[in-house]
Design a protein around this motif. Structure first.
Motif, short mmCIF file in Angstrom:
data_model
loop_
_atom_site.label_atom_id
_atom_site.label_comp_id
_atom_site.label_asym_id
_atom_site.label_seq_id
_atom_site.Cartn_x
_atom_site.Cartn_y
_atom_site.Cartn_z
N LEU A 161 -5.12 8.15 -10.23
CA LEU A 161 -5.25 7.21 -9.12
C LEU A 161 -3.97 7.17 -8.28
O LEU A 161 -4.01 6.86 -7.08
CB LEU A 161 -5.54 5.80 -9.64
N GLU A 162 -2.86 7.47 -8.91
CA GLU A 162 -1.59 7.36 -8.19
C GLU A 162 -1.52 8.32 -7.01
O GLU A 162 -0.88 8.03 -5.99
CB GLU A 162 -0.43 7.64 -9.16
N LYS A 163 -2.21 9.45 -7.12
CA LYS A 163 -2.19 10.44 -6.05
C LYS A 163 -3.45 10.42 -5.20
O LYS A 163 -3.52 11.14 -4.19
CB LYS A 163 -1.98 11.83 -6.65
N ALA A 164 -4.44 9.63 -5.61
CA ALA A 164 -5.69 9.57 -4.85
C ALA A 164 -5.49 8.72 -3.60
O ALA A 164 -4.84 7.67 -3.64
CB ALA A 164 -6.81 9.00 -5.71
N GLY A 165 -6.05 9.16 -2.51
CA GLY A 165 -5.98 8.36 -1.30
C GLY A 165 -6.90 7.16 -1.37
O GLY A 165 -8.02 7.25 -1.88
N ILE A 166 -6.43 6.02 -0.88
CA ILE A 166 -7.26 4.80 -0.88
C ILE A 166 -8.00 4.73 0.45
O ILE A 166 -7.39 4.68 1.51
CB ILE A 166 -6.39 3.55 -1.09
N LYS A 167 -9.32 4.72 0.36
CA LYS A 167 -10.14 4.64 1.57
C LYS A 167 -10.21 3.20 2.07
O LYS A 167 -9.98 2.91 3.23
CB LYS A 167 -11.55 5.17 1.26
N THR A 168 -10.55 2.28 1.14
CA THR A 168 -10.63 0.86 1.51
C THR A 168 -10.24 0.00 0.32
O THR A 168 -10.39 0.41 -0.83
CB THR A 168 -12.08 0.46 1.92
N LEU A 169 -9.74 -1.18 0.60
CA LEU A 169 -9.62 -2.24 -0.38
C LEU A 169 -10.52 -3.36 0.12
O LEU A 169 -10.19 -4.07 1.07
CB LEU A 169 -8.18 -2.73 -0.54
N THR A 170 -11.67 -3.47 -0.50
CA THR A 170 -12.68 -4.43 -0.06
C THR A 170 -12.41 -5.79 -0.68
O THR A 170 -12.26 -5.91 -1.90
CB THR A 170 -14.09 -3.95 -0.48
N ASN A 171 -12.35 -6.81 0.16
CA ASN A 171 -12.20 -8.19 -0.31
C ASN A 171 -13.41 -8.96 0.20
O ASN A 171 -13.49 -9.32 1.37
CB ASN A 171 -10.90 -8.81 0.21
N GLY A 172 -14.36 -9.18 -0.71
CA GLY A 172 -15.58 -9.87 -0.31
C GLY A 172 -15.80 -11.12 -1.14
O GLY A 172 -15.68 -11.08 -2.36
N PRO A 173 -16.11 -12.23 -0.51
CA PRO A 173 -16.39 -13.44 -1.28
C PRO A 173 -17.76 -13.36 -1.94
O PRO A 173 -18.71 -12.84 -1.36
CB PRO A 173 -16.35 -14.54 -0.23
#
Length: 814
Positions: free
Chosen positions: A307-319
């Motif tokens: 995960l350290e080298k994987a690109g982050i597409k989104t960090l979803t914050n949903g209620p």
């Protein structure tokens, strides 16, 4: 868009997965229904759900409901022609310490009890299934091959198409503005596009459900919580990767388009919309909170270094909506007939959606669920849950515990104390360690400071720190006397000219007895299942005093009130808060009580199964000669203002008779020795009196109609397919908790519905049903060779259909 119809049998409010599933199942049952969504389908919280579909829960029927979802999702694409993203790639659960491994092994046994295949794996075997992870700290893992994952929006659209194909109407961009209720009867749903006449409403509005339902007096205890997960860019993740739950690191993972979805349940969750959900909030997400997510990310990196080298597409914050006990809310509201709710799914709405829609549809059609869903029933809530701040406080704790260890006998800490007996401070000073139920503080056990005990639970999967204290209290029950504060009992009064006739219809036992009679009875549904298990005292010709368990206050009141036949003149009142209850139990109970009252307490003057008003220290006390511990005893019901005075008088009088305080864990130990059943565990809507060994409490010899009579008669003609039995293990070190698998002659025949330790007999005890599709009788139960599976290990056990303990055989005093 086509205009909305002028009427429908059922209106569903909310177009998430649960609403669409309900429409699908109602239409399949041939029920005229319309689903209304104020914006677009899935635009509430469904669209941002993670989509993991697990099945195993600690309750057999919730597990069955989740299993139904899996079966539905497997065939939905072929039925509707729409892709669902469904993959049955299995589910892994890791254990990274000895106690978690014990928990996982107990979960595996629970799975076996419920007929699921859960395999235990070594760390290397787990890594073979999930090659991306570091297993250097893993002790073991469990694999459920029938778990899976789905695309939440796709599966919801497939359910919506299936509903339309079966005749349901679905209208988007249609806001419900009101419900028309006339003299307690639902007449219509009012929308911004017109009025729809209807008989029933099903509210599946997710986190909007509480505020909307409250307008009509319906309490839906849920609040919104922020929940975050990240989605990575593709980095070669295999498409057949199982879902992964890593509870010791508070995280979960699933494959998505060659990358990973990773989320978790942080110990410091953030509530959302404390002052109300913003107007127009739909298809909306919250700002990503990287700082708050960072600890979860650090934990995840330890498991999946890539995960350290994987690109982050989104960090979803949903209620999402969460509830105070971590289970969802389903069923007909006790406050309003024909108002059904399906909400509060605690981030497992996709897993539960198929089954919840099925259960709601069956409930709407027949007035009762397809099977016992008590642990999710809306009627499990009570007075504290009307306060949103209290609900939020408790829900924050429940969210934070989502992946923490599920310890046996664990108590919540938040929102306490809430409801207190007048004796709370008095008992606290004497070493009470309190538990909580429906907001009530209840003494579980008493610590002896002289022995260095502290009134605090220390949790483990072995013998917990209160074991010796309960043994002392149990010994006092059997050899002297105890006083137990049971003020939290739910207490009702049924009063009016037709009270006797109404209760005669609702109760399975004969309650039309002389004034002063005390009757133990069940109340049955039309399938003969036990809906209520309580005691009824006839205190006047036109008045009954009814006592039931703390947690069943809303449920039992609702059941009784709704089953009073039309036209009968009687009223039901809840008097719980005005009456304290002290249970005086043990062979010396009569000696103690004689010191404080002039009433005749002899067997002739005050026989078992009677109720009398007696005087104690200037207080009129309704004394009920009854027991749940298997000894001579009385429940003493009195106005709360007298509680301290009467308690102190009894304790002074008992000083020379060995009287001590005792708590609920001692009650549990004693009732197992006597084989007394507990509603919600050993008996419930799926169990009949004959199956539970309670047929003696059913008035079949009287030619009197009562609810459930026909079902009891039919079963007596056909025989039963399961029978409640008692199991004991010779090894006192075995810990029985319930849900251990029962094997007869090597074949799985059921599981323990409850388990514990009988201190007088010095052995583990469990109750559970022996099942056989071809029929069960006494000879079948007693003829087999039995074993129990405990944390995946089989141990030999003995079986009996008789009480293990009978005081009449052990002493003459009673």
């Amino acid at each position: 868009m086509t205009d909305i119809p002028s009427s429908a049998q059922v209106v569903i409010i909310g177009g998430g997965i649960v609403g669409c599933s309900t429409a699908y199942h109602l239409a399949r049952l041939g029920i005229d229904c319309i689903l209304l969504e104020r914006r677009k389908l899935t635009s509430g919280t469904t669209f941002h759900a993670a989509g993991l579909v697990g099945q195993l829960r600690s309750n057999a029927n919730i597990t069955q409901l989740l299993g139904y979802s899996v079966d539905l999702y497997r065939g939905l694409e072929a039925e509707t022609g729409l892709g669902t993203g469904w993959k049955m790639n299995g589910g892994l659960r890791l254990a990274c310490n000895a106690e978690r491994w014990t928990e996982v092994k107990r979960q595996a046994t629970t799975a076996h009890s419920f007929g699921l295949d859960m395999e235990l794996l070594t760390p290397n075997e787990a890594r073979d299934l999930w090659p991306l992870m570091d297993v250097s700290d893993v002790v073991g893992a469990a694999f459920m091959p029938t778990d899976g994952q789905a695309n939440p929006s796709d599966i919801t659209q497939a359910l919506a198409r299936g509903a339309r194909m079966k005749g349901a109407l679905i209208r988007e961009d249609t806001k419900v503005t009101d419900i028309e209720i006339e003299h307690g009867t639902i007449r219509a749903v009012i929308t911004d596009r017109g009025r729809i006449g209807c008989e029933k409403v099903v509210l599946c509005a997710g986190q909007w459900s509480r505020e909307f339902a409250a307008r009509f007096g319906v309490n839906v205890p849920l609040v919104s919580m922020q929940h975050q997960y990240l989605v990575t860019e593709a980095f070669g993740v295999p498409g057949n990767l199982p879902t992964l739950r890593d509870p010791d690191r508070l995280t979960y993972f699933k494959e998505e388009v060659g990358g990973l979805v990773m989320g978790g349940y942080e110990p410091n969750p953030i509530p959302w919309a404390v002052d109300g959900i913003p107007s127009g909030f739909h298809y909306s997400l919250l700002d990503s909170d990287f700082d708050h997510f960072e600890p979860i990310m650090e934990l995840a990196l330890g498991r999946v270094p890539a995960l350290e080298k994987a690109g982050i597409k989104t960090l979803t914050n949903g209620p999402e909506s969460f509830t105070p006990d971590g289970n969802f809310i389903i069923g007909e509201a006790p406050e309003q007939r024909n108002f059904f709710v399906g909400a509060g799914f605690n981030a497992f709405g996709i897993a539960a959606g198929g089954g919840a829609g099925m259960a709601l549809a069956e409930w709407v059609k027949s007035g009762e669920p397809p099977y016992d869903l008590w642990s999710a029933d809306i009627r499990r809530f009570g007075a504290p849950h009307f306060d949103t701040d209290w609900v939020r406080t408790r829900t924050i704790e429940a969210y934070a515990k989502h992946y923490t260890m599920a310890w046996p006998h664990e108590e919540h800490r938040s929102g306490r104390p809430c409801r207190r007996s007048p004796l709370y401070d008095e008992l606290a000073r004497q070493g009470a360690c309190f538990g909580e139920k429906l907001g009530w503080e209840r003494p579980n056990w008493f610590a002896d400071a002289a022995q260095g005990e502290v009134a605090e639970d220390v949790y483990s999967f072995g013998r917990q720190n209160w074991f010796a204290a309960v043994a002392r209290e149990h010994a006092a029950v059997r050899n002297a006397a105890v006083l137990i504060d049971q003020t939290s009992f739910a207490k009702f009064v049924l009063k009016g000219p037709d009270a006797a006739a109404a209760l005669d219809w609702i109760a399975a036992n004969d309650t039309d007895r002389p004034v002063g009679s005390l009757v133990y009875t069940q109340m049955l549904n039309d399938r003969g299942g036990i809906e209520c298990d309580l005691t009824v005292a006839r205190v006047a010709r036109d008045e009954y005093y009814i006592v039931t368990g703390t947690g069943f206050a809303t449920h039992d009141f609702n059941w009784i009130a709704r089953n009073i036949p039309d036209g009968m003149n009687c009223q039901l009142f809840d008097v719980t808060s005005g009456r304290a209850t002290l249970s005086l139990m043990g062979p010396n109970a009569r000696d103690v009580l004689t010191q404080v009252t002039r009433a005749d307490l002899s067997n002739a003057g005050f026989p078992f199964g009677t109720a009398r008003t007696i005087g104690i220290a200037g207080c009129p006390v309704l004394a009920l000669r009854v027991t749940y511990v298997g000894e001579l005893g009385w429940e003493l019901h009195l106005p709360v203002e007298y509680a301290v005075t009467v308690y102190r008088a009894l304790m002074r009088a008992g000083a020379d008779h060995g009287l001590v305080n005792a708590g609920y864990r001692t009650i549990e130990s004693c009732r197992l020795e006597k084989g007394y059943r507990a509603w919600g565990a050993d008996i419930g809507p799926d169990h009949t009196p004959d199956e539970a060994g309670l047929g003696w409490a059913v008035k079949m010899k009287r030619n009197t109609p009562f609810k459930g009579r026909e079902a009891v008669a039919a079963q007596r003609a056909a025989g039963v397919a399961k029978m409640l039995a008692c199991f004991t293990v010779d090894d006192p070190g075995v810990v029985l908790l319930g849900r251990e698998t029962i094997y007869r002659d090597g074949q799985r025949v059921g599981w323990l519905s409850s388990g514990g330790f009988g201190h007088h007999l010095g052995m583990p005890i469990g109750l559970g049903y022996v099942r056989n599709p071809d029929g069960v009788d006494r000879d079948f139960v007693l003829s087999g060779r039995y074993e129990l599976e405990v944390a995946t290990e089989r141990v030999p056990c003995s079986v009996t259909l008789a009480p293990l303990y009978d005081p009449k055989m052990e002493r003459v005093k009673i």
